[in-house]
Write a protein that holds these residues in place. Structure first.
Motif, PDB file in Angstrom:
ATOM      1  N   LYS A   1      50.402  57.351  29.980  1.00  0.00           N
ATOM      2  CA  LYS A   1      50.575  58.603  30.713  1.00  0.00           C
ATOM      3  C   LYS A   1      49.394  58.846  31.655  1.00  0.00           C
ATOM      4  O   LYS A   1      48.297  58.332  31.436  1.00  0.00           O
ATOM      5  CB  LYS A   1      50.717  59.774  29.750  1.00  0.00           C
ATOM      6  N   PRO A   2      49.627  59.621  32.696  1.00  0.00           N
ATOM      7  CA  PRO A   2      48.530  59.953  33.609  1.00  0.00           C
ATOM      8  C   PRO A   2      47.593  60.951  32.937  1.00  0.00           C
ATOM      9  O   PRO A   2      47.890  61.420  31.837  1.00  0.00           O
ATOM     10  CB  PRO A   2      49.252  60.586  34.796  1.00  0.00           C
ATOM     11  N   PRO A   3      46.476  61.311  33.574  1.00  0.00           N
ATOM     12  CA  PRO A   3      45.568  62.285  32.955  1.00  0.00           C
ATOM     13  C   PRO A   3      46.284  63.606  32.714  1.00  0.00           C
ATOM     14  O   PRO A   3      47.074  64.053  33.543  1.00  0.00           O
ATOM     15  CB  PRO A   3      44.456  62.468  33.994  1.00  0.00           C
ATOM     16  N   THR A   4      46.011  64.221  31.596  1.00  0.00           N
ATOM     17  CA  THR A   4      46.679  65.477  31.248  1.00  0.00           C
ATOM     18  C   THR A   4      45.657  66.494  30.756  1.00  0.00           C
ATOM     19  O   THR A   4      44.520  66.148  30.450  1.00  0.00           O
ATOM     20  CB  THR A   4      47.705  65.274  30.127  1.00  0.00           C
ATOM     21  N   LEU A   5      46.109  67.728  30.689  1.00  0.00           N
ATOM     22  CA  LEU A   5      45.294  68.804  30.123  1.00  0.00           C
ATOM     23  C   LEU A   5      46.191  69.630  29.214  1.00  0.00           C
ATOM     24  O   LEU A   5      47.332  69.930  29.570  1.00  0.00           O
ATOM     25  CB  LEU A   5      44.744  69.692  31.243  1.00  0.00           C
ATOM     26  N   LYS A   6      45.667  69.985  28.054  1.00  0.00           N
ATOM     27  CA  LYS A   6      46.436  70.887  27.197  1.00  0.00           C
ATOM     28  C   LYS A   6      46.152  72.305  27.647  1.00  0.00           C
ATOM     29  O   LYS A   6      45.002  72.732  27.733  1.00  0.00           O
ATOM     30  CB  LYS A   6      46.016  70.701  25.741  1.00  0.00           C
TER      31      LYS A   6
ATOM     32  N   GLY B   1      38.757  67.039  30.231  1.00  0.00           N
ATOM     33  CA  GLY B   1      39.394  68.170  29.573  1.00  0.00           C
ATOM     34  C   GLY B   1      39.072  68.234  28.090  1.00  0.00           C
ATOM     35  O   GLY B   1      39.764  68.930  27.337  1.00  0.00           O
ATOM     36  N   GLN B   2      38.021  67.523  27.666  1.00  0.00           N
ATOM     37  CA  GLN B   2      37.625  67.586  26.257  1.00  0.00           C
ATOM     38  C   GLN B   2      36.574  68.680  26.085  1.00  0.00           C
ATOM     39  O   GLN B   2      35.673  68.816  26.910  1.00  0.00           O
ATOM     40  CB  GLN B   2      37.034  66.232  25.818  1.00  0.00           C
ATOM     41  N   PRO B   3      36.668  69.479  25.012  1.00  0.00           N
ATOM     42  CA  PRO B   3      35.701  70.564  24.811  1.00  0.00           C
ATOM     43  C   PRO B   3      34.273  70.021  24.682  1.00  0.00           C
ATOM     44  O   PRO B   3      34.065  68.990  24.050  1.00  0.00           O
ATOM     45  CB  PRO B   3      36.140  71.200  23.492  1.00  0.00           C
ATOM     46  N   ILE B   4      33.329  70.721  25.290  1.00  0.00           N
ATOM     47  CA  ILE B   4      31.926  70.320  25.149  1.00  0.00           C
ATOM     48  C   ILE B   4      31.118  71.459  24.559  1.00  0.00           C
ATOM     49  O   ILE B   4      29.889  71.456  24.607  1.00  0.00           O
ATOM     50  CB  ILE B   4      31.312  69.890  26.503  1.00  0.00           C
TER      51      ILE B   4
ATOM     52  N   PRO C   1      38.456  68.786  39.878  1.00  0.00           N
ATOM     53  CA  PRO C   1      39.295  69.787  40.566  1.00  0.00           C
ATOM     54  C   PRO C   1      40.721  69.830  40.026  1.00  0.00           C
ATOM     55  O   PRO C   1      41.292  70.904  39.879  1.00  0.00           O
ATOM     56  CB  PRO C   1      39.278  69.329  42.027  1.00  0.00           C
ATOM     57  N   ASP C   2      41.286  68.664  39.716  1.00  0.00           N
ATOM     58  CA  ASP C   2      42.658  68.659  39.208  1.00  0.00           C
ATOM     59  C   ASP C   2      42.759  69.326  37.840  1.00  0.00           C
ATOM     60  O   ASP C   2      43.740  69.993  37.537  1.00  0.00           O
ATOM     61  CB  ASP C   2      43.195  67.227  39.144  1.00  0.00           C
ATOM     62  N   MET C   3      41.727  69.131  37.009  1.00  0.00           N
ATOM     63  CA  MET C   3      41.710  69.804  35.703  1.00  0.00           C
ATOM     64  C   MET C   3      41.684  71.329  35.924  1.00  0.00           C
ATOM     65  O   MET C   3      42.463  72.076  35.341  1.00  0.00           O
ATOM     66  CB  MET C   3      40.449  69.408  34.911  1.00  0.00           C
TER      67      MET C   3
ATOM     68  N   ALA D   1      44.700  74.152  35.030  1.00  0.00           N
ATOM     69  CA  ALA D   1      44.482  75.359  34.224  1.00  0.00           C
ATOM     70  C   ALA D   1      44.822  76.592  35.059  1.00  0.00           C
ATOM     71  O   ALA D   1      45.456  77.540  34.577  1.00  0.00           O
ATOM     72  CB  ALA D   1      43.032  75.415  33.749  1.00  0.00           C
ATOM     73  N   ALA D   2      44.428  76.570  36.338  1.00  0.00           N
ATOM     74  CA  ALA D   2      44.683  77.720  37.218  1.00  0.00           C
ATOM     75  C   ALA D   2      46.178  77.951  37.366  1.00  0.00           C
ATOM     76  O   ALA D   2      46.648  79.090  37.315  1.00  0.00           O
ATOM     77  CB  ALA D   2      44.041  77.481  38.584  1.00  0.00           C
TER      78      ALA D   2
END
Ligand SMILES: Nc1ncnc2c1ncn2[C@@H]1O[C@H](COP(=O)(O)OP(=O)(O)O)[C@@H](O)[C@H]1O
Ligand SMILES: [Mg+2]
Lengths: 591, 440
Positions: free
Chosen positions: B73-78, B92-95, B216-218, B222-223
């Motif tokens: 799959k392409p990059p994703t964000l939950k 998109g991983q929590p830091i 920017p895509d992440m 979210a936006a």
């Protein structure tokens, strides 16, 4: 295209962004359209290079998730536009999909919607009769499309002479209904409907003659109409750095110009600028007919976030629609913002193909692509002696605002009018920022235009125009001298000369596109104001010293501006004019 | 999609360059994510069975028998409401030590909004900064960058604008952000009690530069979640887009693409437009406004990055030091808000457009007078008055530390006009000067 192209199939071999290479199992043609199956979605693509059995295609969609081995099917035809009644007031993407009938907020990949409403009925009135001899492009009937008489024509792709075997009587029909049957010499029958297709990259040349343009196209933009007029069937371009006013100027022209049909191709620019048109055009009046602007307008939107390959298609689609309406004997105005984005799309593909690059990495054939495109505009005599025209004005977005770059230079060779927007003017909010000295309209040199111009306005008009240009040049030179020698290092005359050019600049050149009165100046008002300003400039005034000059002319300019903001010949207008006269009376040189 | 069942491990790399490696593989999708020796990589080219992977963290130390696993799959964000208040890296991983987001998984870099489904922006964003509100009014759904030299306080101004903008969510995308600046943003937002409506995706100078390309895509994914699904007013902050573009050029150079101007890829315009065009006003009320930073080198706006940006965005806010008053101002000449015409004089007082233009014209006259002065010529009375005006105008209206409401800004301008000029010199429509010219 010819019928020898049977449905070739293929499989995806390679993918680099929107360049997809297909292993084909049969013949295919350059520029042929094919569909690639990505899962359940069909992605439209165009062949841009052939090498052995490999078809290099530019996909008009995002290729995310596409895999090698995916099926592809060639269609046997080039990119086509569907033509027929119902185009007007439409909003299309670059491939002529109807944006208004798409579902959802986001554009789904592979969502191809029909250009025309196939169920809507149009009231058809025949023009031709049974037994008439007809050929491609000839008018067989007409329907009312908004305010225009939309001609139904013999399909442009048909070759040779035909006899009308039958034609339906006056009545309502949908576009796919057969309205006439034609027979050729050998008796072969062709059924025609109110719709037809045309390959957009081919120019439509079904006219008798294409003379040089010779009739003015009024835009209501003073600096254009007075100094560098555009003609019906003329070509022009507007280069300028970002923020210099290209789009605002084009939008003013699209609202105000004397045209039957306006086609706006938003090519690789901002979506919000198209939204302006969607929002405002249904509300605003066409100054020429009093109907809503949207009724004469078609918008083709391939904005910068839409697929890059479709930018090129959007330009050609728009031009094809323009040619279609020109064939009906109409005055079409085609505006493209920005042709540089189209050139950049060509560059992106050319780079992906690893072609040998030309200047600034643009493809080597960029100049010929541009000049071929501009050459499709023009004023024509149709075969039935009616006239039609396509006026084309494109914007150019030069990198870094530098006009010595390939797109500007190539366009300069192709277009006859040059409206150079100057950063300096834009910075000091002198809008429209068209540089009055660098810009030109080659049409002013056409004797046939000089004739129509003098009868349209006045016999001495051409002289006045060149007089104004001289005054502007002299004003600029005077300013340079003042800057070098100082205010008191030159005679008072230098100041007066400079301020004469400032009056012309402020009153004639500068025009507020956002003021509902100032934004459009009809020709008759342009003439009145020009004569008025020239009279003032020819009046000798008495000044004590140079310090006296600026305050006087500032007062004058203020009154003129108030006039520009007032309804022509209204009470307010007349009052400001009287005040102006009072100011000038007091300053006149006593002879 | 659960991919682990299909996971096939490849262990033979055909070629390795600084940023990419090539593996022979089947059934791989374009744009798909993979890991190479545990490092995240993305498919950028497929030719036959040769798949080229761009390794975000660089290829240092990757062996020819490196392990490649495709994710399918392409990059994703939950996405979900839980994003609010959280900090993430470019993947998109929590830091921030918090839990993973439990939400719907969305592909980043999704499709464009159908232009006919957009609404014309019409809602003014008041920032209190007169250089913005008076001369370059911002509107929700707009996209606009600050053009600033690296030593200017652009992040501070941006944080100030963000906090005053009355947004439901503020999403910060930091690219090549200095850790100090990252902490600065965090502090400012925390002190303002705004952290709960802020989401941050950050790639600092310590992280590999190419990873920035995902930021920017992440942020925009979210936006879109908040603007479309929740109909919220979202303000996106992107800093520094010049460093984003630099990462684009690193990648294209390493992939041997023909560079165009300033060694930027030929697709720079499309690459940037794809992001900025995510700014939108929706019919249903949600919106995405993008305020970005584009740092300049030596104030040069003809460089390909600011140049392409200016062609894409709806104006730019130019920060400049004014030596007269020793403060940073919003330069009235090169700055522009293209959407201001949708609100000024309509959402603000009717004299706004004319006052704005008149003040800028007079300021331009002051520049001419200054040149004259520097060349050693005598100044006329008008020249001198423009100089006085320009100093007051800079101090009272252009400086970034001004914080007043739009009506006040107009009144200040009228006061300055009448202090130094006659009505004719100001040349504003009579109906307005009749109303607002201060009586002495
Ligand atoms: N004729 C005009 N009158 C008033 N303002 C103008 C005019 N032309 C341009 N402008 C101003 O300049 C800005 C940029 O114009 P625009 O046409 O969008 O520039 P470009 O397309 O060259 O980038 C507009 O938003 C507007 O503020
Ligand atoms: Mg524009």
């Amino acid at each position: 295209m010819t019928a020898t192209l049977t449905k070739t199939k293929g499989k995806v071999y390679g993918i680099i962004s929107n360049l997809v290479i297909i292993d084909a199992d049969g013949p295919f043609a350059q520029n042929e359209i094919c569909y690639i199956l990505a899962g359940n979605t069909r992605l439209m693509a165009e062949v841009i290079k052939a090498e052995g059995n490999k078809a290099y295609t530019q996909v008009f969609e995002n290729t995310r998730g596409l895999k090698t081995g995916a099926d592809a099917e060639f269609t046997g035809h080039m990119l086509e536009a569907t033509l027929g009644p119902g185009l007007l007031s439409g909003n299309y993407d670059g491939l002529m999909n109807n944006l208004s009938t798409m579902d959802g907020i986001f554009i789904k990949r592979g969502d191809y919607t029909p250009t025309l409403d196939e169920t809507k009925e149009w009231y058809f009135t025949p023009i031709a009769a049974i037994g008439d001899r007809v050929a491609a492009g000839e008018w067989v009937g007409e329907v009312n499309e908004n305010s225009i008489r939309h001609k139904i024509m013999v399909p442009f792709v048909l070759q040779g002479q035909f006899i009308i075997k039958s034609i339906v009587s006056e009545g309502s029909y949908s576009i796919n209904k057969t309205i006439a049957i034609l027979t050729d010499q050998s008796g072969y029958e062709t059924q025609i409907t109110m719709t037809q297709k045309w390959p957009v990259k081919k120019s439509l040349t079904l006219y008798k003659e294409k003379p040089r343009p010779f009739i003015m196209m009024e835009t209501g933009v003073r600096t254009m109409d007075i100094l560098n007029p555009m003609l019906q069937g003329g070509t022009g371009f507007i280069p300028g750095p970002f923020g210099s006013g290209k789009t605002v100027l084009q939008q003013s022209i699209s609202r105000q110009a004397e045209a039957d049909i306006v086609i706006v191709a938003a090519c690789g620019e901002r979506a919000n600028e198209v939204v302006d048109l969607f929002t405002e055009f249904p509300e605003l009046d066409d100054p020429w007919t009093g109907r809503k602007l949207m009724e004469r307008t078609i918008i083709i939107a391939n904005t910068s976030n839409m697929p890059v390959a479709a930018r090129e298609a959007s330009m050609y689609s728009a031009m094809t629609l323009a040619e279609y309406y020109r064939s009906m004997g109409l005055k079409v105005l085609l505006l493209a913002d920005s042709t540089s984005r189209w050139a950049q799309a060509l560059r992106e593909m050319s780079n992906r193909l690893e072609e040998l690059p030309g200047p600034d990495a643009f493809p080597m054939d960029l100049p010929s692509s541009i000049s071929n495109f501009y050459s499709r505009a023009g004023f024509v005599y149709l075969n039935n002696d009616h006239t039609g025209s396509i006026t084309f004005i494109g914007t150019v977005s030069p990198a870094g605002g530098n006009l010595k770059e390939p797109v500007t230079e190539s366009t300069k060779k192709a277009a006859r009018c040059f409206y150079a927007l100057s950063q300096q003017r834009a910075d000091s909010k002198r809008y429209p920022a068209i540089d009055p000295i660098d810009s030109y309209s080659k049409y002013l040199e056409y004797t046939e235009f000089q004739k129509t111009l003098s009868s349209l306005i006045s016999p001495d008009w051409a002289d006045k125009v060149s007089g104004i240009k001289n005054l502007l040049i002299r004003g600029k030179e005077a300013k340079e001298q003042i800057n070098i020698l100082g205010d008191d290092g030159v005679s008072v005359d230098f100041h007066v000369t400079f301020w004469h050019s400032e009056v012309i600049d402020a009153v004639i050149l500068q025009q507020d596109a956002f003021d509902h009165i100032d934004s459009r100046t009809p020709l008759i008002r342009q003439k009145y104001m020009t004569d008025n300003v020239l009279k003032l400039i020819n009046t000798p005034f008495y000044f004590e010293s140079f310090e006296d000059v600026q305050p006087f002319f500032k007062k004058i300019i203020d009154k003129y501006k108030q006039m520009n903001y007032s309804e022509f010949e209204s009470e307010a207008f007349n009052i400001f004019e009287e005040e102006l006269q009072k100011i000038t009376e007091g300053k006149k040189m006593k002879l | 999609m659960n991919t682990s069942v299909f996971q096939k491990i490849y262990t033979r790399l055909e070629r390795i360059t600084k940023a990419t490696c090539v593996v022979r593989a089947q059934n791989v999708g374009y744009d798909e994510l993979a890991t190479v020796e545990g490092r995240i990589a993305q498919v950028v080219k497929i030719m036959g069975d040769e798949v080229t992977l761009q390794v975000f963290g660089g290829t240092e130390g990757i062996p020819t028998n490196g392990e490649v696993i495709f994710t399918g799959k392409p990059p994703t964000l939950k996405v979900g409401d839980d994003l609010a208040g959280r900090f993430f890296n470019a993947y998109g991983q929590p830091i921030d030590g918090g839990p993973e987001i439990d939400g719907e998984e969305r592909e980043i870099g999704g499709p464009s909004v159908n232009p006919v489904k957009r609404k014309q922006p019409s809602e003014l964003i008041a920032t209190g900064i007169a250089g913005i509100d008076l001369n370059n009014t911002l509107v929700t759904g707009q996209k606009i960058p600050f053009f600033a030299d690296p030593d200017q306080p652009y992040n501070q101004v941006m944080a100030m604008v963000a906090l005053r903008a009355k947004a439901d969510k503020i999403i910060l995308g930091g690219m090549g952000l200095l850790n100090d600046d990252f902490l600065y943003f965090r502090n400012v937002f925390e002190n303002a009690g705004a952290l709960h409506r802020i989401i941050t995706f950050v790639n600092t100078t310590q992280d590999p530069p190419v990873e920035r390309l995902l930021i920017p895509d992440m942020v925009l994914t979210a936006a879109e979640y908040f603007a479309v699904d929740k109909q919220e007013k979202v303000l996106v902050l992107l800093t520094d887009m010049t460093l984003y573009a630099d990462a684009l050029s690193i990648v294209s150079n390493r992939m041997d693409q023909i560079p165009s101007k300033d060694s930027m890829p030929g697709s720079l315009y499309s690459d940037l437009a794809r992001l900025y065009e995510k700014a939108v006003q929706f019919e249903a009320g949600g919106s995405i406004t993008i305020v970005a930073v584009t740092t300049l080198s030596g104030g040069d706006i003809t460089h390909a990055i600011p140049d392409n940006t200016g062609y894409i965005t709806e104006g730019q806010l130019f920060l400049r030091r004014n030596t007269d008053i020793g403060k940073v101002i919003i330069d009235p000449f090169r700055s522009l808000s293209r959407l201001k015409n949708l609100v000024i004089g309509k959402k603000t007082r009717a004299d706004h457009p004319q006052v704005m233009n008149a003040a800028i014209r007079l300021y331009a006259d002051a520049i001419n007078a200054r040149t004259k002065q520097e060349n050693g010529f005598d100044l006329t009375s008008y020249d001198k008055r423009t100089l006085d005006f320009s100093r007051d105008y800079a101090e009272q209206l252009l400086a970034i530390d001004v914080n007043i409401d739009p009506e006040k800004m107009l009144n200040v301008a009228w006061n300055l006009f009448s202090a130094y000029f006659s009505k004719e010199e100001v040349a504003i429509k009579k109906e307005f000067s009749d109303l607002y010219w201060p009586t002495k």
